[in-house]
Enzyme design. Structure first.
Site, PDB file in Angstrom:
ATOM      1  N   HIS A   1      -3.608  -5.380   1.018  1.00  0.00           N
ATOM      2  CA  HIS A   1      -3.419  -5.766   2.416  1.00  0.00           C
ATOM      3  C   HIS A   1      -3.880  -7.211   2.580  1.00  0.00           C
ATOM      4  O   HIS A   1      -4.790  -7.676   1.897  1.00  0.00           O
ATOM      5  CB  HIS A   1      -4.250  -4.884   3.345  1.00  0.00           C
ATOM      6  CG  HIS A   1      -3.809  -3.462   3.394  1.00  0.00           C
ATOM      7  ND1 HIS A   1      -2.652  -3.071   4.028  1.00  0.00           N
ATOM      8  CD2 HIS A   1      -4.375  -2.326   2.897  1.00  0.00           C
ATOM      9  CE1 HIS A   1      -2.528  -1.755   3.918  1.00  0.00           C
ATOM     10  NE2 HIS A   1      -3.557  -1.293   3.247  1.00  0.00           N
TER      11      HIS A   1
ATOM     12  N   CYS B   1       0.836  -1.203   0.000  1.00  0.00           N
ATOM     13  CA  CYS B   1       0.000   0.000   0.000  1.00  0.00           C
ATOM     14  C   CYS B   1       0.876   1.259   0.000  1.00  0.00           C
ATOM     15  O   CYS B   1       1.569   1.525  -0.962  1.00  0.00           O
ATOM     16  CB  CYS B   1      -0.976  -0.030   1.174  1.00  0.00           C
ATOM     17  SG  CYS B   1      -2.377   1.095   0.958  1.00  0.00           S
TER      18      CYS B   1
END
Length: 489
Positions: A428, A336
């Site tokens: 994630h 991310c």
């Protein structure tokens, strides 16, 4: 089964164990044949999760839903505050960001009734479908200066007609004053709603607190439902990252040493729970340049403020240490915000994150990222398994021949793969998938002293929820609790 009253676990302060006890009760009610659901009107946390609908809630309520055996939903945490600085937070309402707020402006009375309406509506929807709703308060229930604007503690309990159990942390000291004061400072209508006390995090011989239990009951006029001992051998995903730095570097022979860069605005640290429990791995958190140079794998985690954290990494020499470690053979992976930092540059022309319009990245990936105001939140599947995305910004390759790390089931591509030692992704939870962990560890097979069976994280979590439930059952008077929750008013 008979309808139980909603129950609220209200704290004498922050970090007294409300979230863990709520998780335990969700599993206990499920085991006893009920259909529970968690609820926290307002949560403040950087650790969030994407629901099946692609909306965002606090990770703690996602964990509690898992313990309750149900999919998570935004109604379980309709209002989420994600701190961006010491004074401002992003406000996420019903799973979608509605802007940034200064803390002073946010906690003033103006506009609070609209938020109160939204969180009450979310509770009502849950209460119509589940039995019981296990509610969690926030911080202390006795913050007198915030009482008029409170939408998460006793006003929420009044709306829900909930039975309130006050939770006190004996490990931090002052439990008599904090419990008695928290109850005594309530107005009469709220004091009557408090039906019991739980003393949490006790260390030592429980018999030493027998007199203390009686004293509290006499002082407060309500029963002590239990004294729950501190535990170390049960692993439930944490809500906050306060203890990450304690997992410090001590390189271990025969293991792959994995360093997670300790960012100031680190988010979604639960990405590393599975890897941390792999017996072939020693995982630690650090921003020490010498520790990074001793690592086999360096992971740049998610960040709530990518540009701010990237600026700090360049300022304190960590960025240069990561680049140097990679040149000397270390694997570097970004997730991310960490993926964004690994590129050539990160641009924020519209000041989505702040005043920094552009910063050079680490240059490990041939990518560029531009921040945008629209947040991506969704669950995804790929060739390695499942995960979820929560990010702002778009990352694109600079070369004509992109090299994606992941191929998503909807046909999209994600991330960038240079080689087995350099990669990044927006997903994630990718490290929850055993096949991806095998890919990450493959270059270090010669170093690993032992071969381990594939770690089944789902089975592990289910086992931990059952262990937690058994621990709390042992020390809580559940018969009395059920009497309270079934008593006719």
């Amino acid at each position: 089964m008979k309808k139980l009253h909603p129950i609220m676990l209200a704290g004498t302060g922050s970090d007294v164990g409300k979230s863990i006890l709520a998780t335990a009760l969700c599993r206990i009610f499920l085991q006893d044949g009920y259909h529970p659901a968690p609820f926290k009107a307002q949560n403040m946390a950087l650790n969030s999760y994407a629901t099946p609908e692609g909306l965002e809630i606090g990770r703690a309520q996602a964990v509690q839903a898992e313990a309750a055996g149900i999919p998570c939903h935004t109604d379980m945490n309709p209002l989420l505050l994600k701190p961006q600085s010491d004074h401002t937070s992003q406000v996420v309402l019903n799973g979608r960001p509605i802007g940034n707020r200064d803390a002073y402006d946010y906690f003033r009375k103006e506009g609070r009734e609209e938020l109160r309406h939204e969180v009450c509506a979310a509770f009502d929807r849950l209460n119509a479908c589940y039995n019981p709703v296990v509610m969690e308060g926030a911080g202390s229930i006795s913050e007198l200066n915030l009482r008029d604007s409170d939408i998460v503690n006793m006003p929420m309990a009044r709306h829900a007609n909930a039975d309130v159990i006050v939770v006190g942390d004996i490990d931090r000291g002052g439990v008599f004053a904090s419990v008695y004061g928290s109850i005594a400072l309530q107005p009469p209508e709220d004091r009557e709603r408090i039906k019991g006390i739980i003393i949490n995090k006790f260390r030592g011989d429980l018999r030493l607190f027998d007199n203390g239990r009686k004293m509290l009951e006499n002082l407060c006029g309500v029963p002590v439902l239990g004294v729950v001992p501190y535990y170390k051998d049960i692993h439930i995903e944490e809500e906050d990252s306060v203890d990450l730095a304690s997992k410090s570097m001590q390189a271990e022979r025969g293991k792959v040493n994995v360093a997670v860069v300790l960012l100031r605005h680190l988010s979604n640290f639960t990405d590393f729970n599975v890897l941390e429990r792999d017996p072939r791995v020693h995982l630690f958190y650090t921003n020490n340049t010498e520790d990074l140079m001793k690592s086999d794998i360096i992971i740049l985690p998610g960040s709530k403020s990518t540009l701010s954290d990237l600026y700090e990494l360049r300022r304190n020499g960590v960025a240069q240490a990561i680049i140097r470690a990679h040149r000397e053979g270390a694997t570097v992976m970004g997730i991310c915000g960490g993926y964004q930092m690994m590129g050539v540059e990160v641009c924020d022309p519209h000041h989505v994150e702040g005043n920094i319009e552009r910063l050079p990245g680490l240059g490990l990936l041939p990518t560029t990222t531009t921040m945008s105001g629209e947040k991506v939140t969704r669950q995804v599947t790929c060739e390695y398994g499942a995960g979820y995305e929560i990010h702002m910004g778009e990352t694109r390759p600079l070369d004509a021949a992109p090299s994606p790390l992941l191929h998503l089931s909807d046909g999209a591509e994600d991330g960038y793969l240079v080689d087995e030692h350099c990669m990044g992704t927006y997903v994630h939870g990718i490290l929850d998938n055993p096949s991806f962990i095998e890919k990450l560890l493959a270059p270090f097979k010669d170093k690993m002293a032992q071969t381990a069976q594939t770690f089944d994280y789902h089975s592990f979590k289910e086992q931990q929820y059952d262990l937690l439930a058994a621990h709390v059952r042992q020390y809580i008077n559940l018969d009395l609790l059920y009497q309270i929750l079934q008593k006719n008013d």
